[in-house]
Scaffold this motif. Structure first.
Motif, PDB file in Angstrom:
ATOM      1  N   ARG A 168       0.848  -1.528  -0.128  1.00 14.10           N
ATOM      2  CA  ARG A 168      -0.257   0.227   0.022  1.00 14.10           C
ATOM      3  C   ARG A 168       0.809   1.271   0.025  1.00 14.10           C
ATOM      4  N   VAL A 169       0.744   2.901  -0.587  1.00 13.36           N
ATOM      5  CA  VAL A 169       0.969   3.274  -0.435  1.00 13.36           C
ATOM      6  C   VAL A 169       0.705   4.481   0.630  1.00 13.36           C
ATOM      7  N   VAL A 170       1.977   5.135   1.230  1.00 10.86           N
ATOM      8  CA  VAL A 170       1.693   5.555   2.117  1.00 10.86           C
ATOM      9  C   VAL A 170       1.413   7.258   2.133  1.00 10.86           C
ATOM     10  N   ARG A 171       0.593   7.780   2.536  1.00 15.37           N
ATOM     11  CA  ARG A 171       0.422   8.870   1.919  1.00 15.37           C
ATOM     12  C   ARG A 171      -0.220   9.975   3.350  1.00 15.37           C
ATOM     13  N   VAL A 172       0.817  11.140   3.389  1.00 17.30           N
ATOM     14  CA  VAL A 172       0.221  12.289   4.675  1.00 17.30           C
ATOM     15  C   VAL A 172      -0.109  13.151   4.858  1.00 17.30           C
ATOM     16  N   GLU A 173      -0.604  13.798   5.204  1.00 16.70           N
ATOM     17  CA  GLU A 173      -0.896  14.883   4.889  1.00 16.70           C
ATOM     18  C   GLU A 173      -1.530  15.922   6.589  1.00 16.70           C
ATOM     19  N   VAL A 174      -1.201  16.898   5.798  1.00 14.23           N
ATOM     20  CA  VAL A 174      -1.608  18.154   7.836  1.00 14.23           C
ATOM     21  C   VAL A 174      -2.610  17.337   8.276  1.00 14.23           C
ATOM     22  N   SER A 175      -3.795  16.595  10.105  1.00 15.87           N
ATOM     23  CA  SER A 175      -4.705  16.346   9.545  1.00 15.87           C
ATOM     24  C   SER A 175      -5.450  17.930   9.561  1.00 15.87           C
ATOM     25  N   GLY A 176      -7.325  17.232   9.299  1.00 12.06           N
ATOM     26  CA  GLY A 176      -7.777  18.414   9.250  1.00 12.06           C
ATOM     27  C   GLY A 176      -7.649  19.455   7.665  1.00 12.06           C
ATOM     28  N   ASP A 177      -6.334  18.456   7.298  1.00  9.65           N
ATOM     29  CA  ASP A 177      -6.855  19.507   5.824  1.00  9.65           C
ATOM     30  C   ASP A 177      -7.999  18.756   5.031  1.00  9.65           C
ATOM     31  N   LYS A 178      -8.383  17.736   5.180  1.00 13.62           N
ATOM     32  CA  LYS A 178      -9.529  16.781   4.459  1.00 13.62           C
ATOM     33  C   LYS A 178     -10.865  17.709   4.570  1.00 13.62           C
ATOM     34  N   GLN A 179     -10.578  18.182   6.283  1.00 12.52           N
ATOM     35  CA  GLN A 179     -12.142  18.219   6.741  1.00 12.52           C
ATOM     36  C   GLN A 179     -13.080  19.186   6.605  1.00 12.52           C
ATOM     37  N   GLY A 180     -12.536  20.168   6.450  1.00 14.57           N
ATOM     38  CA  GLY A 180     -13.180  21.081   5.974  1.00 14.57           C
ATOM     39  C   GLY A 180     -14.144  21.977   6.905  1.00 14.57           C
ATOM     40  N   GLY A 181     -14.284  23.012   7.728  1.00 17.85           N
ATOM     41  CA  GLY A 181     -14.887  23.342   8.670  1.00 17.85           C
ATOM     42  C   GLY A 181     -15.063  22.450  10.073  1.00 17.85           C
ATOM     43  N   SER A 182     -16.132  22.642  10.444  1.00 20.12           N
ATOM     44  CA  SER A 182     -16.322  21.668  11.670  1.00 20.12           C
ATOM     45  C   SER A 182     -16.713  19.967  11.253  1.00 20.12           C
ATOM     46  N   GLY A 183     -16.337  19.493  10.084  1.00 21.09           N
ATOM     47  CA  GLY A 183     -17.124  17.982  10.341  1.00 21.09           C
ATOM     48  C   GLY A 183     -15.835  17.612   9.413  1.00 21.09           C
ATOM     49  N   ASN A 184     -16.472  16.339   9.385  1.00 17.36           N
ATOM     50  CA  ASN A 184     -16.017  15.497   8.078  1.00 17.36           C
ATOM     51  C   ASN A 184     -16.963  14.872   7.733  1.00 17.36           C
ATOM     52  N   GLY A 185     -18.331  15.583   6.727  1.00 15.68           N
ATOM     53  CA  GLY A 185     -18.872  14.965   6.474  1.00 15.68           C
ATOM     54  C   GLY A 185     -19.314  13.737   6.377  1.00 15.68           C
ATOM     55  N   ARG A 186     -19.622  12.909   7.101  1.00 18.00           N
ATOM     56  CA  ARG A 186     -19.447  11.279   7.212  1.00 18.00           C
ATOM     57  C   ARG A 186     -20.969  11.303   7.412  1.00 18.00           C
ATOM     58  N   GLY A 187     -21.879  10.342   6.934  1.00 22.44           N
ATOM     59  CA  GLY A 187     -22.808   9.739   7.591  1.00 22.44           C
ATOM     60  C   GLY A 187     -22.829   9.274   9.141  1.00 22.44           C
ATOM     61  N   GLY A 188     -23.824   9.251   9.979  1.00 20.88           N
ATOM     62  CA  GLY A 188     -23.570   8.500  11.306  1.00 20.88           C
ATOM     63  C   GLY A 188     -23.719   9.826  12.433  1.00 20.88           C
ATOM     64  N   SER A 189     -24.130  10.970  11.906  1.00 24.31           N
ATOM     65  CA  SER A 189     -24.615  11.997  12.531  1.00 24.31           C
ATOM     66  C   SER A 189     -25.746  11.871  12.480  1.00 24.31           C
ATOM     67  N   ARG A 190     -26.710  13.032  13.618  1.00 26.46           N
ATOM     68  CA  ARG A 190     -28.483  12.463  13.523  1.00 26.46           C
ATOM     69  C   ARG A 190     -28.859  13.952  14.202  1.00 26.46           C
ATOM     70  N   GLY A 191     -29.836  13.926  13.713  1.00 26.37           N
ATOM     71  CA  GLY A 191     -30.848  14.964  14.862  1.00 26.37           C
ATOM     72  C   GLY A 191     -30.047  16.312  14.809  1.00 26.37           C
ATOM     73  N   GLY A 192     -30.922  17.513  14.225  1.00 18.50           N
ATOM     74  CA  GLY A 192     -30.933  18.358  15.064  1.00 18.50           C
ATOM     75  C   GLY A 192     -29.823  20.097  13.675  1.00 18.50           C
ATOM     76  N   SER A 193     -30.088  20.898  14.271  1.00 26.94           N
ATOM     77  CA  SER A 193     -29.329  21.958  14.022  1.00 26.94           C
ATOM     78  C   SER A 193     -28.034  21.676  14.501  1.00 26.94           C
ATOM     79  N   ARG A 194     -27.223  21.842  13.575  1.00 29.52           N
ATOM     80  CA  ARG A 194     -25.153  21.893  13.658  1.00 29.52           C
ATOM     81  C   ARG A 194     -24.906  23.137  14.142  1.00 29.52           C
ATOM     82  N   GLY A 195     -25.632  23.911  13.539  1.00 30.91           N
ATOM     83  CA  GLY A 195     -24.863  25.367  14.004  1.00 30.91           C
ATOM     84  C   GLY A 195     -24.576  25.496  14.936  1.00 30.91           C
ATOM     85  N   GLY A 196     -23.003  26.522  14.229  1.00 32.39           N
ATOM     86  CA  GLY A 196     -22.179  27.087  15.417  1.00 32.39           C
ATOM     87  C   GLY A 196     -21.086  25.398  15.863  1.00 32.39           C
ATOM     88  N   SER A 197     -20.953  24.208  16.117  1.00 32.15           N
ATOM     89  CA  SER A 197     -21.188  23.246  16.652  1.00 32.15           C
ATOM     90  C   SER A 197     -19.261  22.729  16.358  1.00 32.15           C
TER      91      SER A 197
END
Ligand code: AMP
Length: 611
Positions: free
Chosen positions: A525-554
């Motif tokens: 496997r190719v090893v890839r390194v990046e500064v953590s958070g570079d890919k995450q953008g803003g407050s979340g990682n955009g994946r599924g699994g979160s639920r409910g309610g407004s996320r405003g200012g989270s």
């Protein structure tokens, strides 16, 4: 969706599970029961606790065993005594209407002679921890050569606890012709290896994605100064006290005992569970918790393994676990069997960065909440108390002579004065201790929490695309990074998870690490390194699994909103005002004696030492 009858479950079992309220099979039950009953294949299940695993293997095994024969026919191996006891209890409940059933649990820390005589009476099913089972095998007290079914439950946890060799030894002693059923919350390489060696063409079941968060769980956190953590915990507990039934996770047994002692002293209905307790003490605590005589249980990760309490409203992380996968295990104690729950983390400022790792690896989304102010706690208490009074029906038949006499004594007071007395009693703790209590939330803008959240002690956090699946553990990964980057391993800290890892490094070493590792091949496997958070953008990682309610200012450092979590818990609302967590300064029987070590872990091998 099929019901249990359509899955092929027999009448006597249907009657028993019907009484337990099982109406609809959970996804894992729906998949495993027919396979188990019909086509005789081994089963490899990727499933977390709380998914209904016990019935998934338990119901078909109970149906397939010949209970007119006293020989041991099924073996269930699991990591802890609590899980042993729980599985045994569940299997006994499912087999309530089957005759001649003898299910025996064997685990370290309890009398081995008692267990030997239980087995001699003819146990068709043995539920065991690996260490104690090995012990019994060495004494020729158990015969597993006749078994037809082996279940390995929480297999990943058995490996984490250092039981790999024992499990393999036990499996090697079982007959070749048998059915194997393996359940694990994660599927690391070693589990795959065991599956390859001891299972044939297993039917694979996966309920939810590996490591994925349960969608019934809301993940929340607050940030406080380390010195304010206990005060913040009390505020949170007080604020949610009308429905709170929770486990609070601590890192060490000392911390577990310490916080439990403090809570009991402060009038909370709490107790604790850790490795220093004797088996009898643990069982006593567990029984009281299970029956809601204790509402708050303090526990270490290991002590909490296998605790099966289905209606937990909250899981509270007094500290985040060292191992990110443990976050999933801990949180999985709430939000079970379709109920909703809250997993709440009390962070001090330097722990902020770990949340992003958890979001990324456990596919959950955190929401920031503020620690309620003393006034908010008081107001909520007041509303709940008023509500209770309003909704209390007067029970005419309790007004005998004695009650009337005390009523008359009270009637000497003016209505307002009497009500003032009642309210003072209910709110005493909040009016005396809490008025003018400080705001426990950190003013993050002034303390630059936003910056520290993604770094470690002022350094830089790097994401690396290889992990345990590639054969790394903390030690060899550090060596690998040090070698490739030509820096000392002492300068870095690492977190190694399934398919990812993180490196906490000094700014000055970042370039060496990036250029030393990026593009390297490791095990194909190719090893890839990046500064953590570079890919995450803003407050979340955009994946599924979160639920409910407004996320405003989270976001971790951004705007915040105060939010009641009281309604998330799923437990029924309590009406009684007297049985609260903390009112009138009274103590509610938390079983406060300090517990001493009694070597309760006897016979079980453990790799970790701090629980
Ligand atoms: P387990 O994952 O086996 O520990 O089960 C978690 C909880 O869900 C336990 O309290 C079980 O009694 C409960 N449970 C399991 N299966 C069902 C079902 N089909 N319906 C309702 N509750 C269930």
């Amino acid at each position: 969706m099929n019901n249990f009858e359509q899955l092929g479950v027999q009448q006597s079992i249907l009657q028993a599970i019907g009484e337990l309220g099982f109406e609809t099979p959970t996804p894992i039950q729906e998949q495993s029961i027919p396979v188990f009953l019909e086509n005789g294949r081994d089963i490899l299940g990727l499933a977390q606790t709380g998914t209904g695993k016990t019935a998934a293997f338990g119901l078909p095994i109970l149906q397939l065993i010949d209970f007119s024969n006293k020989q041991t026919q099924a073996l269930v191996i699991c990591p802890t005594r609590e899980l042993c006891i729980q599985i045994t209890r569940d299997l006994k409940a499912y087999s309530k209407y089957i005759n001649n059933v003898n299910i025996v649990s064997v685990y370290g820390g309890a009398s081995i002679t008692g267990q030997i005589s239980d087995i001699r009476r003819g146990a068709q099913i043995i539920v065991a921890t690996p260490g104690r089972l090995m012990d019994l095998m060495n004494r020729n007290a158990v015969n597993i050569k006749t078994i037809g079914y082996v279940v390995l439950d929480e297999a990943d946890e058995m490996l984490n606890m250092g039981f790999e060799e024992d499990v393999e030894f036990i499996l090697a002693e079982t007959p070749a012709e048998k059915r194997v059923c393996l359940f694990s919350a994660t599927m690391p390489k070693q589990i795959r290896n065991i599956a390859n060696r001891y299972m044939s063409n297993p039917f694979e079941i996966s309920v939810g994605k590996a490591n994925s968060g349960n969608i019934n769980i809301t993940h929340q956190y607050s940030i406080v100064h380390a010195r304010d953590k206990y005060a913040a915990l009390k505020r949170y507990v007080d604020y949610n006290s009308d429905n709170l039934y929770c486990i609070i996770f601590c890192t060490t047994k000392n911390e577990t005992q310490d916080i439990s002692d403090k809570l009991i002293k402060d009038g909370y209905n709490a107790d604790c569970l850790h490795g220093d307790l004797s088996q009898a003490q643990r069982e006593k605590v567990m029984n009281r918790f299970r029956h809601h005589a204790i509402k708050i249980l303090l526990a270490t990760d290991v002590a909490a393994r296998g605790i099966d309490v289905s209606a937990l409203t909250h899981v509270i992380h007094f500290h985040l676990p060292d191992d990110i996968e443990n976050y999933t295990h801990r949180s999985g104690r709430t939000g079970r069997a379709g109920k909703t729950g809250v997993s709440y983390t009390l962070l001090h400022m330097r722990e902020g960065g770990r949340l992003k790792d958890i979001e990324r690896m456990a596919s959950v989304k955190f929401e920031k909440i503020l620690i309620p102010s003393a006034e908010e706690v008081r107001d909520k208490k007041l509303m709940a108390f008023t509500d209770t009074i309003l909704n209390t029906e007067i029970e005419e038949n309790i007004f005998d002579e004695k009650v009337m006499a005390s009523l008359e004594t009270l009637m000497q007071f003016e209505k307002t004065e009497l009500l003032q007395k009642f309210l003072s009693l209910e709110l005493r703790r909040f009016s005396v201790d809490f008025t003018n209590a400080p705001d426990l939330n950190i003013n993050e803008r002034s303390t630059r929490e936003g910056a520290s959240a993604s770094t470690f002690g002022g350094g830089v956090r790097l994401f690396v695309s290889v992990g345990k699946k590639d054969g790394f553990d903390i030690r060899n990964f550090k060596d690998y990074v040090a070698e490739k980057a030509a820096i000392s391993w002492k300068k870095i800290r690492v977190d190694v998870s399934g398919v990812y890892s993180f490196i906490d490094a000094q700014q000055e070493d970042v370039e060496a690490i990036m250029s030393g590792l990026n593009g390297q091949m490791h095990n194909g496997r190719v090893v890839r390194v990046e500064v953590s958070g570079d890919k995450q953008g803003g407050s979340g990682n955009g994946r599924g699994g979160s639920r409910g309610g407004s996320r405003g200012g989270s976001g971790y450092g951004g705007g915040e909103r105060r939010r009641s979590s009281g309604g998330e818990g799923g437990g029924e609302r309590r009406r009684s005002s007297g049985g609260g967590f903390s009112s009138g300064g009274g103590s509610y029987g938390g079983g406060g004696e300090r517990r001493r070590s009694s070597g309760g872990e006897g016979g079980e091998r453990r790799r970790r030492s701090s629980y």
